[in-house]
Design an enzyme around this catalytic site. Structure first.
Site, PDB file in Angstrom:
ATOM      1  N   HIS A   1      36.388  58.006  75.332  1.00 30.96           N
ATOM      2  CA  HIS A   1      36.942  56.855  76.044  1.00 30.96           C
ATOM      3  C   HIS A   1      37.352  57.259  77.466  1.00 30.96           C
ATOM      4  O   HIS A   1      37.037  56.569  78.433  1.00 30.96           O
ATOM      5  CB  HIS A   1      38.155  56.324  75.255  1.00 30.96           C
ATOM      6  CG  HIS A   1      38.912  55.227  75.908  1.00 30.96           C
ATOM      7  ND1 HIS A   1      38.925  53.944  75.402  1.00 30.96           N
ATOM      8  CD2 HIS A   1      39.693  55.197  77.010  1.00 30.96           C
ATOM      9  CE1 HIS A   1      39.692  53.185  76.184  1.00 30.96           C
ATOM     10  NE2 HIS A   1      40.170  53.935  77.163  1.00 30.96           N
ATOM     11  N   GLU A   2      38.031  58.389  77.591  1.00 29.37           N
ATOM     12  CA  GLU A   2      38.504  58.832  78.909  1.00 29.37           C
ATOM     13  C   GLU A   2      37.340  59.296  79.790  1.00 29.37           C
ATOM     14  O   GLU A   2      37.331  59.043  80.993  1.00 29.37           O
ATOM     15  CB  GLU A   2      39.555  59.932  78.773  1.00 29.37           C
ATOM     16  CG  GLU A   2      40.821  59.520  78.020  1.00 29.37           C
ATOM     17  CD  GLU A   2      41.448  58.223  78.499  1.00 29.37           C
ATOM     18  OE1 GLU A   2      41.365  57.899  79.705  1.00 29.37           O
ATOM     19  OE2 GLU A   2      42.026  57.506  77.662  1.00 29.37           O
TER      20      GLU A   2
ATOM     21  N   CYS B   1      43.579  50.288  75.870  1.00 32.11           N
ATOM     22  CA  CYS B   1      43.512  51.023  77.130  1.00 32.11           C
ATOM     23  C   CYS B   1      44.711  50.649  77.996  1.00 32.11           C
ATOM     24  O   CYS B   1      45.062  49.472  78.088  1.00 32.11           O
ATOM     25  CB  CYS B   1      42.204  50.669  77.847  1.00 32.11           C
ATOM     26  SG  CYS B   1      41.966  51.533  79.402  1.00 32.11           S
ATOM     27  N   LEU B   2      45.290  51.650  78.648  1.00 30.44           N
ATOM     28  CA  LEU B   2      46.421  51.387  79.536  1.00 30.44           C
ATOM     29  C   LEU B   2      46.018  50.526  80.721  1.00 30.44           C
ATOM     30  O   LEU B   2      46.869  49.872  81.321  1.00 30.44           O
ATOM     31  CB  LEU B   2      47.041  52.706  80.012  1.00 30.44           C
ATOM     32  CG  LEU B   2      47.637  53.579  78.903  1.00 30.44           C
ATOM     33  CD1 LEU B   2      48.119  54.907  79.473  1.00 30.44           C
ATOM     34  CD2 LEU B   2      48.762  52.851  78.183  1.00 30.44           C
TER      35      LEU B   2
ATOM     36  N   GLN C   1      42.231  55.899  86.600  1.00 34.94           N
ATOM     37  CA  GLN C   1      43.209  54.888  86.192  1.00 34.94           C
ATOM     38  C   GLN C   1      44.478  54.932  87.039  1.00 34.94           C
ATOM     39  O   GLN C   1      45.249  53.976  87.046  1.00 34.94           O
ATOM     40  CB  GLN C   1      43.579  55.061  84.717  1.00 34.94           C
ATOM     41  CG  GLN C   1      42.453  54.739  83.773  1.00 34.94           C
ATOM     42  CD  GLN C   1      42.882  54.953  82.348  1.00 34.94           C
ATOM     43  OE1 GLN C   1      42.749  56.047  81.813  1.00 34.94           O
ATOM     44  NE2 GLN C   1      43.417  53.906  81.735  1.00 34.94           N
TER      45      GLN C   1
ATOM     46  N   GLY D   1      45.802  58.798  76.084  1.00 40.35           N
ATOM     47  CA  GLY D   1      44.812  59.341  77.003  1.00 40.35           C
ATOM     48  C   GLY D   1      44.919  58.647  78.348  1.00 40.35           C
ATOM     49  O   GLY D   1      45.370  57.502  78.433  1.00 40.35           O
TER      50      GLY D   1
ATOM     51  N   HIS E   1      35.819  56.451  81.532  1.00 34.80           N
ATOM     52  CA  HIS E   1      36.540  56.057  82.758  1.00 34.80           C
ATOM     53  C   HIS E   1      36.018  56.813  83.980  1.00 34.80           C
ATOM     54  O   HIS E   1      35.963  56.265  85.077  1.00 34.80           O
ATOM     55  CB  HIS E   1      38.049  56.319  82.630  1.00 34.80           C
ATOM     56  CG  HIS E   1      38.791  55.236  81.932  1.00 34.80           C
ATOM     57  ND1 HIS E   1      38.916  53.961  82.433  1.00 34.80           N
ATOM     58  CD2 HIS E   1      39.472  55.236  80.761  1.00 34.80           C
ATOM     59  CE1 HIS E   1      39.628  53.226  81.610  1.00 34.80           C
ATOM     60  NE2 HIS E   1      39.980  53.979  80.579  1.00 34.80           N
TER      61      HIS E   1
END
Length: 178
Positions: free
Chosen positions: A136-137, A94-95, A51, A46, A140
């Protein structure tokens, strides 16, 4: 398509709220495609536009397992309409917080409304890892990181490690010839 740089915590841009997309046009579709390419290359499941430094309400998700064909979702202006009473815990990563993971409890099932690639309003019911990933996304998009769902002690420990790593990367490299 282009691979985009991914911001890492504690970059302050990750804590800002994203603004709605007015309409899904060629420019937004190009960004969605670039985000997918970036997510796959990372690799991740994701990615949210903030991000990659774009404060727009866009997310991409693909939770297909290895060996399965890609099954990407591209959501503009995702909005959770309903959540189940039942919660599920997942070890999230997470990235934007590379190599750090933690258990997060979220609703097990959700229904989300969004604009698709053709600027059409759609609804999606999701459970399991897909529901977790979408939530989660969406977090963000509101300036929330998965560590914000953890205890202050755990969150601060992870953020301190990321800050230390960032500072070490910024130090000039000295060669033996110096």
């Amino acid at each position: 398509m282009a691979k985009l740089p991914i911001l890492t915590a504690p970059d302050p841009r990750l804590k800002q709220k994203a603004t709605p997309v007015e309409r899904v046009d060629d420019e937004v579709r190009r960004l969605m495609d670039d985000m997918l390419e970036t997510m796959y290359a990372a690799p991740g499941i994701g990615l949210a536009a903030p991000q990659v430094g774009v404060l727009k309400r866009l997310i991409v998700v693909d939770v297909a397992r290895d060996g399965e064909p890609p099954a990407p979702y591209q959501l503009a202006n995702p909005e959770i309409l309903w959540v189940s009473d039942e919660d599920a815990g997942y070890e999230e990563g997470c990235l934007s917080l590379p190599d750090h993971y933690g258990e997060v409890m979220r609703p097990a099932n959700i229904r989300v409304r969004y604009l698709d690639r053709q600027n059409e309003i759609r609804e999606l019911e999701a459970d399991g890892i897909l529901a977790t990933c979408i939530q989660h996304e969406i977090d963000h998009l509101d300036g929330i990181l998965f560590v914000d769902h953890m205890s202050a002690l755990k969150r601060n420990m992870i953020l301190r490690k990321l800050l230390k790593a960032k500072k070490q990367q910024a130090l000039p490299a000295y060669s033996a010839a110096s």
